[in-house]
Motif scaffolding. Sequence first.
Motif, PDB file in Angstrom:
ATOM      1  N   ILE A 109      -7.700  28.004 -25.627  1.00 28.41           N
ATOM      2  CA  ILE A 109      -6.752  26.484 -25.837  1.00 28.41           C
ATOM      3  C   ILE A 109      -5.983  26.615 -24.696  1.00 28.41           C
ATOM      4  CG2 ILE A 109      -4.118  26.905 -26.520  1.00 28.41           C
ATOM      5  CD1 ILE A 109      -5.450  28.926 -28.970  1.00 28.41           C
TER       6      ILE A 109
ATOM      7  N   GLN B  42      -8.418  23.891 -22.557  1.00 27.38           N
ATOM      8  CA  GLN B  42      -7.792  22.697 -23.531  1.00 27.38           C
ATOM      9  C   GLN B  42      -6.575  21.985 -23.016  1.00 27.38           C
ATOM     10  OE1 GLN B  42      -7.592  22.904 -27.729  1.00 27.38           O
ATOM     11  NE2 GLN B  42      -9.550  22.547 -27.993  1.00 27.38           N
TER      12      GLN B  42
ATOM     13  N   SER C 262      -6.004  10.785 -31.749  1.00 25.37           N
ATOM     14  CA  SER C 262      -6.267  12.127 -31.136  1.00 25.37           C
ATOM     15  C   SER C 262      -4.548  12.641 -30.760  1.00 25.37           C
ATOM     16  CB  SER C 262      -7.590  12.379 -30.679  1.00 25.37           C
ATOM     17  OG  SER C 262      -8.695  12.348 -30.850  1.00 25.37           O
TER      18      SER C 262
ATOM     19  N   ARG D   5      -2.884  14.994 -27.448  1.00 17.15           N
ATOM     20  CA  ARG D   5      -4.030  16.266 -26.868  1.00 17.15           C
ATOM     21  C   ARG D   5      -3.005  17.404 -27.107  1.00 17.15           C
ATOM     22  NH1 ARG D   5      -0.930  13.019 -21.476  1.00 17.15           N
ATOM     23  NH2 ARG D   5      -3.065  11.189 -21.559  1.00 17.15           N
ATOM     24  N   PRO D   6      -3.394  18.920 -27.165  1.00 16.40           N
ATOM     25  CA  PRO D   6      -2.958  19.664 -27.380  1.00 16.40           C
ATOM     26  C   PRO D   6      -1.681  20.263 -26.965  1.00 16.40           C
ATOM     27  CG  PRO D   6      -5.442  19.774 -26.660  1.00 16.40           C
ATOM     28  CD  PRO D   6      -5.226  18.316 -26.588  1.00 16.40           C
TER      29      PRO D   6
ATOM     30  N   SER E  41       0.464  19.221 -29.826  1.00 14.62           N
ATOM     31  CA  SER E  41       0.425  20.149 -30.964  1.00 14.62           C
ATOM     32  C   SER E  41       1.489  21.543 -30.411  1.00 14.62           C
ATOM     33  CB  SER E  41      -1.452  20.856 -31.062  1.00 14.62           C
ATOM     34  OG  SER E  41      -1.837  19.491 -31.514  1.00 14.62           O
TER      35      SER E  41
ATOM     36  N   PHE F  42      -0.832  25.930 -35.150  1.00 11.68           N
ATOM     37  CA  PHE F  42      -1.783  24.727 -33.968  1.00 11.68           C
ATOM     38  C   PHE F  42      -3.067  24.815 -34.386  1.00 11.68           C
ATOM     39  CE2 PHE F  42      -3.828  25.409 -30.342  1.00 11.68           C
ATOM     40  CZ  PHE F  42      -3.750  24.250 -29.783  1.00 11.68           C
ATOM     41  N   PHE F  43      -3.721  26.091 -34.820  1.00 12.45           N
ATOM     42  CA  PHE F  43      -4.463  25.886 -35.401  1.00 12.45           C
ATOM     43  C   PHE F  43      -4.977  24.876 -36.707  1.00 12.45           C
ATOM     44  CE2 PHE F  43      -4.958  29.945 -32.791  1.00 12.45           C
ATOM     45  CZ  PHE F  43      -6.348  28.993 -31.713  1.00 12.45           C
TER      46      PHE F  43
ATOM     47  N   GLU G 234      -2.896  22.210 -37.550  1.00 11.12           N
ATOM     48  CA  GLU G 234      -2.859  21.097 -36.409  1.00 11.12           C
ATOM     49  C   GLU G 234      -3.895  20.517 -35.750  1.00 11.12           C
ATOM     50  OE1 GLU G 234      -0.472  17.520 -35.634  1.00 11.12           O
ATOM     51  OE2 GLU G 234      -0.071  19.550 -36.947  1.00 11.12           O
ATOM     52  N   ARG G 235      -4.687  21.018 -35.341  1.00  9.10           N
ATOM     53  CA  ARG G 235      -5.332  20.830 -34.334  1.00  9.10           C
ATOM     54  C   ARG G 235      -7.077  20.263 -35.334  1.00  9.10           C
ATOM     55  NH1 ARG G 235      -4.137  18.052 -30.890  1.00  9.10           N
ATOM     56  NH2 ARG G 235      -6.615  18.261 -30.053  1.00  9.10           N
TER      57      ARG G 235
ATOM     58  N   ASN H 169      -6.740  16.679 -36.939  1.00  8.23           N
ATOM     59  CA  ASN H 169      -6.893  15.761 -36.028  1.00  8.23           C
ATOM     60  C   ASN H 169      -7.930  15.765 -35.811  1.00  8.23           C
ATOM     61  OD1 ASN H 169      -4.785  14.290 -34.193  1.00  8.23           O
ATOM     62  ND2 ASN H 169      -6.110  15.419 -32.200  1.00  8.23           N
ATOM     63  N   LYS H 170      -9.187  16.416 -36.408  1.00  9.19           N
ATOM     64  CA  LYS H 170     -10.264  16.538 -36.327  1.00  9.19           C
ATOM     65  C   LYS H 170     -10.704  15.022 -37.398  1.00  9.19           C
ATOM     66  CE  LYS H 170     -12.260  19.372 -33.579  1.00  9.19           C
ATOM     67  NZ  LYS H 170     -12.136  19.474 -32.176  1.00  9.19           N
TER      68      LYS H 170
END
Length: 87
Positions: free
Chosen positions: A2, A5, A23, A25-26, A29, A74-75, A77-78, A81-82
């Motif tokens: 994390i 990133q 996308s 940005r982290p 998120s 957070f995870f 959301e990431r 996003n993929k």
Amino acid sequence: MIVDQLILDRKTTKSKFGSDKKSERPIRSVAKAVSWRIIGTLDTLLISYLLTGEVAIAASIASIDFVTKMFLYFFHERLWNKINWGK
């Protein structure tokens, strides 16, 4: 992972995220996770207080809830996003 990133070189970040408008940005998120957790924690605090009648117990429950669910969000959301579905 994390931290890598979040501390990406600005040049790399601009080229990667500038061309891909789908996308996020982290750091976005992270901001979304924190703001949502504040709302969720206030809800948990209120419900815990109504059920227990104890401010200290309600605050303990809300504190644990804040930390664990922020990381989960957070995870989550990431991962979403993929996924291209619905974009």
